[in-house]
Scaffold this motif. Structure first.
Motif, PDB file in Angstrom:
ATOM      1  N   ALA A 112      45.440 124.919 -32.289  1.00 48.09           N
ATOM      2  CA  ALA A 112      45.519 124.113 -31.075  1.00 48.09           C
ATOM      3  C   ALA A 112      44.148 124.035 -30.405  1.00 48.09           C
ATOM      4  O   ALA A 112      43.284 124.876 -30.624  1.00 48.09           O
ATOM      5  CB  ALA A 112      46.529 124.716 -30.111  1.00 48.09           C
ATOM      6  N   ALA A 126      47.079 123.882 -23.381  1.00 53.15           N
ATOM      7  CA  ALA A 126      46.872 123.134 -24.626  1.00 53.15           C
ATOM      8  C   ALA A 126      46.619 121.656 -24.379  1.00 53.15           C
ATOM      9  O   ALA A 126      47.364 120.996 -23.648  1.00 53.15           O
ATOM     10  CB  ALA A 126      48.083 123.302 -25.530  1.00 53.15           C
ATOM     11  N   LYS A 156      48.145 120.178 -29.773  1.00 57.34           N
ATOM     12  CA  LYS A 156      48.897 121.248 -30.421  1.00 57.34           C
ATOM     13  C   LYS A 156      48.992 121.007 -31.914  1.00 57.34           C
ATOM     14  O   LYS A 156      49.231 119.869 -32.344  1.00 57.34           O
ATOM     15  CB  LYS A 156      50.321 121.299 -29.850  1.00 57.34           C
ATOM     16  CG  LYS A 156      50.380 121.677 -28.385  1.00 57.34           C
ATOM     17  CD  LYS A 156      51.825 121.715 -27.932  1.00 57.34           C
ATOM     18  CE  LYS A 156      51.942 122.410 -26.577  1.00 57.34           C
ATOM     19  NZ  LYS A 156      53.348 122.594 -26.182  1.00 57.34           N
TER      20      LYS A 156
END
Length: 477
Positions: free
Chosen positions: A142, A184, A187
């Motif tokens: 990520a 994030a 991802k």
RNA sequence: GGCGCCGUGGCCAAGUGGUAAGGCAGAGGACUGCAAAUCCUUUAUCCCCGGUUCGAAUCCGGGCGGCGCCUCCA
């Protein structure tokens, strides 16, 4: 008159000044289309609509963007369960959302972007943040935004970012973030993502956008670096909007949003609405119960958007009657006999005062309760002025009609109520015929027959009103 | 634990320093063949205690009560 709005970031009401002349760029966080939107969602969307309508009413040139989130954990999960792709799974919910919006009189906005349409721009955006040192790829595949790289983090919520408890939420070891606060941007794709068609190529491997990223990229693409207003539900303040600010300003080095407006969550029958309590309800369910869209709209705008609002069926009944009063008023005004010789009435003054109060209420951070007060005050006063005189000048009548229409361009109550009460031509003919039959009976003094016809119409939801100029009728919900 | 919001007549809800908008419901009256619609009249000192002030629902402190966010929920 100047519009003043409450800005979540400053925690104060201040003058609204668009970045560029009278052009207003607005981005609003719409629904995640993994299910039907519920009545609480629509409190928020109805507020968006009020903002949209009022700004246009006040003469602003509005560009309004409302996103539909179609890629996130929920839509992917839903797609996986049904064996559909994310696109197939979300389509009907997107359509249902637009349909419910129309039902409640929410005006179409200029654009309804979806995350899936902006993947390329999102990848570019993330690359920009990686290149400038604001983001990094972790070992889990990520890409995370580095909060340590953004000094202003926490300014929306009013928290000092250093106060955020580092590690407080790291209960799993599945993350490879450098800092527990990091979020994030991109991802790594899972098998489930791939199966749902929610994975795309990127410089960091197959993956999908993080939720926060979507809004930043779409607003940037459609409205530019700086927004005049960004709207959303109160739950989005942190971390969603905080993160949007961080990534957007880190990327563009420009102020992201000039005014943040957040709508308070709705209560339902005295309780917080939540899936775990199983007490959320949708617009279509309320319609099935027999409630009228205008009643729903009225109740949802009857309290200020930053106040508690407890949505109840008892309240819906009260709202229905309030809307009916407006319809009755409109019907009375439009049915007035116009005469050149009509005496002078204090109508111009009443109407002018009402419009002034209405505008001043809306200017005060969209105070819809107060605005409704201005409208209903006008209704009562004009009704009183009209009592006892069967004729009115065309100018007076038009003044009232225009004021009513004007205020309703913002409130949208009559608009929605009329749509729900429209009847076919043949029904109109039938009603007219019945009314004439009743008149004949009345003329002959046969009130029993006359009342029987009226009862027959009442059963069909048609209510009669006998007046000096004949009998009016209306459809009641 | 951290941050924040709220408590106004039977119900809903504005007002945020100068003696309480509006809606719904109720009662009485006018109008009506009866209704409906409409109008008129009528129902509050703003959770409690203390303080600031000439003056507070509105500011400050305390108490009681309700609620929200802090979990990829609008």
């Amino acid at each position: 008159m100047t519009l003043k709005v409450y800005n979540t970031q400053t925690r104060a009401v201040g003058p609204f000044v668009p970045l560029e002349g009278n052009k207003v760029r607005i981005y609003a966080c719409g629904p995640t289309i993994y299910d039907h939107a519920h009545i609480g969602n629509f409190r928020t969307f109805l507020f968006f609509d009020l903002v949209h309508r009022y700004l246009e009413w006040a003469g602003y040139e509005v560009q309004f963007v409302l996103n539909l989130t179609d890629v996130d954990d929920k839509t992917i999960e839903g797609a996986a369960k049904t064996g559909l792709s994310v696109a197939e799974f979300t389509r009907p919910f997107g359509e249902a959302f637009l349909e419910d919006s129309r039902t409640l009189g929410i005006m179409p906005v200029d654009s309804y972007p979806r995350a899936t349409g902006f993947i390329e721009a999102m990848v570019e955006f993330v690359a920009r943040l990686v290149d400038s040192g604001h983001a990094y790829k972790a070992e889990d595949g990520a890409v995370y935004f580095s909060i340590a790289s953004f000094a202003d983090y926490g300014k929306l919520k009013g928290i000092d970012s250093s106060d955020l408890k580092v590690g407080a939420r790291v209960t799993h070891d599945e993350y490879d973030k450098e800092d527990a606060r990091d979020f994030a941007l991109w991802k790594a794709a899972t098998d489930q993502d791939e199966r749902a068609g929610a994975a795309w190529d990127s410089p960091w491997g197959r993956g999908r956008p993080g939720w926060h990223l979507e809004c930043s990229v779409m607003s940037l693409a459609e409205l530019g670096d700086t927004l005049d207003m960004h709207l959303g539900g109160e739950d989005l303040v942190f971390p969603h909007h905080e993160n949007e600010i961080a990534q957007s300003e880190a990327a563009t080095e420009q102020p992201f949003v000039r005014n943040w407006l957040h709508v308070k969550h709705l209560q339902l029958e005295g309780r917080k609405m939540s899936k775990s309590l199983g007490n959320y309800i949708t617009v279509r369910e309320l319609l099935d119960e027999g409630y009228d869209p205008a009643s729903i709209r009225h109740q949802l705008i009857s309290a200020h958007y930053r106040s508690d609002l407890n949505f109840t069926r008892v309240g819906l009944d009260a709202s229905r009657n309030a809307v009916q009063r407006l319809l009755d008023f409109e019907s009375r005004i439009s049915g007035l006999q116009v005469s050149e010789g009509a005496g002078a009435l204090p109508i111009p003054g009443l109407v002018e005062e009402a419009l002034r109060s209405f505008e001043s209420a809306m200017d005060q951070d969209f105070n819809t309760s107060d605005a409704l007060g201005a409208l209903f005050t006008m209704v009562t006063r004009v009704n009183a002025a009209l009592d006892g005189c069967s004729e009115v000048s065309a100018a007076d009548r038009d003044t009232v009609v225009e004021a009513l229409e004007s205020m309703d361009r913002v409130l949208g109550l009559l608009e929605v109520a009329r749509a729900a009460r429209s009847v076919d031509e043949d029904v109109v003919d039938w009603v007219e015929e019945r009314i004439q039959a009743r008149q004949r009976a009345r003329a002959e003094g046969d009130f029993e027959a006359a009342d029987s016809i009226r009862d027959e119409l009442t059963e069909k939801g048609i209510v009669l009103e006998d007046g000096p100029e004949g009998t009016r009728w209306k459809v009641v919900s």
